[in-house]
Scaffold this motif. Structure first.
Motif, PDB file in Angstrom:
ATOM      1  N   ASN A   1      16.928 102.230  57.584  1.00  0.00           N
ATOM      2  CA  ASN A   1      16.653 103.420  56.771  1.00  0.00           C
ATOM      3  C   ASN A   1      17.814 103.734  55.829  1.00  0.00           C
TER       4      ASN A   1
ATOM      5  N   HIS B   1      17.198 103.692  51.941  1.00  0.00           N
ATOM      6  CA  HIS B   1      17.194 105.032  51.335  1.00  0.00           C
ATOM      7  C   HIS B   1      18.573 105.683  51.424  1.00  0.00           C
TER       8      HIS B   1
ATOM      9  N   GLU C   1      20.148 107.399  49.430  1.00  0.00           N
ATOM     10  CA  GLU C   1      20.169 108.726  48.795  1.00  0.00           C
ATOM     11  C   GLU C   1      19.865 109.844  49.789  1.00  0.00           C
ATOM     12  N   GLN C   2      19.276 109.508  50.932  1.00  0.00           N
ATOM     13  CA  GLN C   2      18.975 110.521  51.944  1.00  0.00           C
ATOM     14  C   GLN C   2      20.191 110.837  52.820  1.00  0.00           C
TER      15      GLN C   2
END
Length: 157
Positions: A97, A101, A103-104
């Motif tokens: 993850n 992603h 940016e999360q």
């Protein structure tokens, strides 16, 4: 995806409801009412709500013990089955993850590559662990028996 594959393997009927993540359907009030984390998957079975992929897999397989998709409760393999499901959920899937992603995990763009690089290092380690397990103990995670843990690995891979 793993739960869907397990349902197909079991040959049981189910209703698959698509949650369009691109449209943030997982953040809708209706979805948050059943899963306050706003993530997929979520299983609703006989009025029970279960979320988290590994928990759903354990729950579903417990409904079908005759399937053979979980090792005998008193076997050494049962401990490995739990170990790999939880390790994949907390370590492998988390790294995947972060890689997919970044940016999360940070605000702004300045540290995105660092997050991705760190996740890549962890993924390299995890894939090495899995390669060793499957090479030395395979063909499946717990040896000769296909289990729900293998379906979870398929999903992450």
């Amino acid at each position: 995806m793993a739960t869907h594959a397990i349902f197909e393997e079991l040959g049981v009927s189910y209703e698959l409801i698509e949650i369009d993540l691109a449209k943030n359907m997982q953040k809708s009030p209706e979805y948050l009412a059943i899963n306050p984390n706003g993530k997929v998957p979520t299983l609703v079975h006989e009025g029970r709500v279960i979320y988290e992929s590994a928990a759903i897999l354990l729950y579903v397989i417990d409904q079908y013990p005759e399937s053979g998709l979980a090792p005998d409760i008193h076997s050494r393999a049962r401990g490995l089955y739990y170990q790999y499901l939880f390790w994949m959920s907390s370590t492998l899937q988390e790294a995947a993850n972060r890689w997919a992603h970044p940016e999360q995990y940070v605000s702004g763009d300045s540290n995105l590559q660092q997050v991705k690089d760190n996740a890549n290092d962890m993924l390299t380690h995890c894939w090495g662990v899995l390669e060793k397990v499957l090479t030395n103990n395979g063909p499946w995670l717990v040896g000769e028996q296909l289990t729900a843990a293998d379906f979870h690995l398929f999903m992450v891979a």
